[in-house]
Design a protein around this motif. Structure first.
Motif, PDB file in Angstrom:
ATOM      1  N   ARG A   1       0.640  -0.919   0.427  1.00 56.01           N
ATOM      2  CA  ARG A   1      -0.289   0.281  -0.083  1.00 56.01           C
ATOM      3  C   ARG A   1       0.976   1.251   0.249  1.00 56.01           C
ATOM      4  N   ASN A   2       1.980   1.101   1.065  1.00 52.65           N
ATOM      5  CA  ASN A   2       2.558   1.761   0.924  1.00 52.65           C
ATOM      6  C   ASN A   2       4.242   2.345  -0.380  1.00 52.65           C
ATOM      7  N   GLN A   3       3.534   1.389  -0.720  1.00 52.01           N
ATOM      8  CA  GLN A   3       5.045   1.100  -2.258  1.00 52.01           C
ATOM      9  C   GLN A   3       5.112   2.476  -2.626  1.00 52.01           C
ATOM     10  N   GLN A   4       3.933   2.879  -3.415  1.00 51.53           N
ATOM     11  CA  GLN A   4       3.833   4.302  -4.307  1.00 51.53           C
ATOM     12  C   GLN A   4       3.823   5.370  -3.728  1.00 51.53           C
ATOM     13  N   ALA A   5       3.473   5.121  -3.015  1.00 48.24           N
ATOM     14  CA  ALA A   5       3.806   6.175  -2.512  1.00 48.24           C
ATOM     15  C   ALA A   5       5.365   6.782  -1.919  1.00 48.24           C
ATOM     16  N   ILE A   6       5.734   5.466  -1.176  1.00 46.23           N
ATOM     17  CA  ILE A   6       7.542   5.868  -1.092  1.00 46.23           C
ATOM     18  C   ILE A   6       7.728   6.477  -2.443  1.00 46.23           C
ATOM     19  N   LYS A   7       8.071   5.661  -3.277  1.00 45.60           N
ATOM     20  CA  LYS A   7       8.054   5.558  -4.989  1.00 45.60           C
ATOM     21  C   LYS A   7       8.238   7.525  -5.717  1.00 45.60           C
ATOM     22  N   ALA A   8       6.980   7.898  -5.167  1.00 46.89           N
ATOM     23  CA  ALA A   8       6.843   8.962  -4.982  1.00 46.89           C
ATOM     24  C   ALA A   8       7.677  10.066  -4.639  1.00 46.89           C
ATOM     25  N   LEU A   9       7.569  10.032  -3.746  1.00 47.25           N
ATOM     26  CA  LEU A   9       8.425  10.284  -2.293  1.00 47.25           C
ATOM     27  C   LEU A   9       9.808  10.879  -2.575  1.00 47.25           C
ATOM     28  N   LEU A  10      10.043   9.382  -3.791  1.00 50.73           N
ATOM     29  CA  LEU A  10      11.732   9.482  -4.232  1.00 50.73           C
ATOM     30  C   LEU A  10      11.315  10.246  -5.277  1.00 50.73           C
ATOM     31  N   ARG A  11      10.316  10.221  -5.824  1.00 51.20           N
ATOM     32  CA  ARG A  11      11.376  10.633  -7.564  1.00 51.20           C
ATOM     33  C   ARG A  11      10.640  12.503  -6.956  1.00 51.20           C
ATOM     34  N   CYS A  12       9.978  13.065  -6.204  1.00 48.06           N
ATOM     35  CA  CYS A  12       9.993  13.997  -5.641  1.00 48.06           C
ATOM     36  C   CYS A  12      11.385  14.773  -4.914  1.00 48.06           C
ATOM     37  N   LEU A  13      11.795  13.914  -4.287  1.00 51.83           N
ATOM     38  CA  LEU A  13      12.900  14.122  -3.937  1.00 51.83           C
ATOM     39  C   LEU A  13      14.191  14.115  -4.683  1.00 51.83           C
ATOM     40  N   LYS A  14      14.225  12.745  -5.643  1.00 52.57           N
ATOM     41  CA  LYS A  14      14.979  12.854  -7.064  1.00 52.57           C
ATOM     42  C   LYS A  14      14.848  14.263  -7.637  1.00 52.57           C
ATOM     43  N   SER A  15      13.817  14.914  -7.954  1.00 47.92           N
ATOM     44  CA  SER A  15      13.271  16.467  -8.703  1.00 47.92           C
ATOM     45  C   SER A  15      14.388  17.269  -7.845  1.00 47.92           C
ATOM     46  N   THR A  16      13.290  17.479  -6.483  1.00 43.62           N
ATOM     47  CA  THR A  16      14.849  18.617  -6.714  1.00 43.62           C
ATOM     48  C   THR A  16      15.352  19.063  -6.171  1.00 43.62           C
ATOM     49  N   THR A  17      15.992  17.854  -5.573  1.00 45.05           N
ATOM     50  CA  THR A  17      17.516  17.252  -5.630  1.00 45.05           C
ATOM     51  C   THR A  17      18.235  18.339  -6.538  1.00 45.05           C
ATOM     52  N   LYS A  18      18.084  17.464  -7.404  1.00 43.62           N
ATOM     53  CA  LYS A  18      18.308  18.107  -8.977  1.00 43.62           C
ATOM     54  C   LYS A  18      17.721  19.724  -9.309  1.00 43.62           C
ATOM     55  N   ASP A  19      17.004  20.094  -9.592  1.00 43.33           N
ATOM     56  CA  ASP A  19      17.264  21.327  -9.673  1.00 43.33           C
ATOM     57  C   ASP A  19      17.151  22.559  -8.640  1.00 43.33           C
ATOM     58  N   GLN A  20      17.633  21.719  -7.116  1.00 47.16           N
ATOM     59  CA  GLN A  20      18.374  22.584  -6.071  1.00 47.16           C
ATOM     60  C   GLN A  20      19.779  22.495  -6.700  1.00 47.16           C
ATOM     61  N   ALA A  21      20.066  21.043  -7.614  1.00 44.31           N
ATOM     62  CA  ALA A  21      21.948  21.376  -7.698  1.00 44.31           C
ATOM     63  C   ALA A  21      21.920  22.369  -8.905  1.00 44.31           C
TER      64      ALA A  21
END
Length: 92
Positions: A57-77
């Protein structure tokens, strides 16, 4: 120029706050998944099934959070690199 630098750095800082929130949400989710097995040696079949269902149940939410982290980290860099180019290398 100082006002521009302040604005650019505050934009990067805002992304830090976003990442902090995303990491907190991810930690909460991982805790929710792991809490039922904390301190237990073996789970019975019913507990195992509930743990698997909770994890799925939480797998998709965890994947979404990880995608958001990856995206914001790239944007920040990218923003940090742009600020470096503009204010450090541009000043040379």
């Amino acid at each position: 120029m100082k006002n521009d630098l302040d604005f650019d750095l505050s934009d990067i800082q805002t992304m830090n706050e976003t990442q902090t929130g995303l990491l907190a949400a991810l930690a909460d989710m991982v805790d929710e998944v792991l809490d039922p097995i904390d301190g237990k040696e073996w789970l019975n079949k019913g507990e195992q099934a509930m743990l698997v269902a909770s994890t799925l149940r939480n797998q998709q939410a965890i994947k979404a959070l990880l995608r958001c982290l990856k995206s914001t980290t790239k944007d920040q860099a990218d923003k940090l690199e742009a600020a470096y180019q503009k204010y450090v290398e541009g000043a040379e």
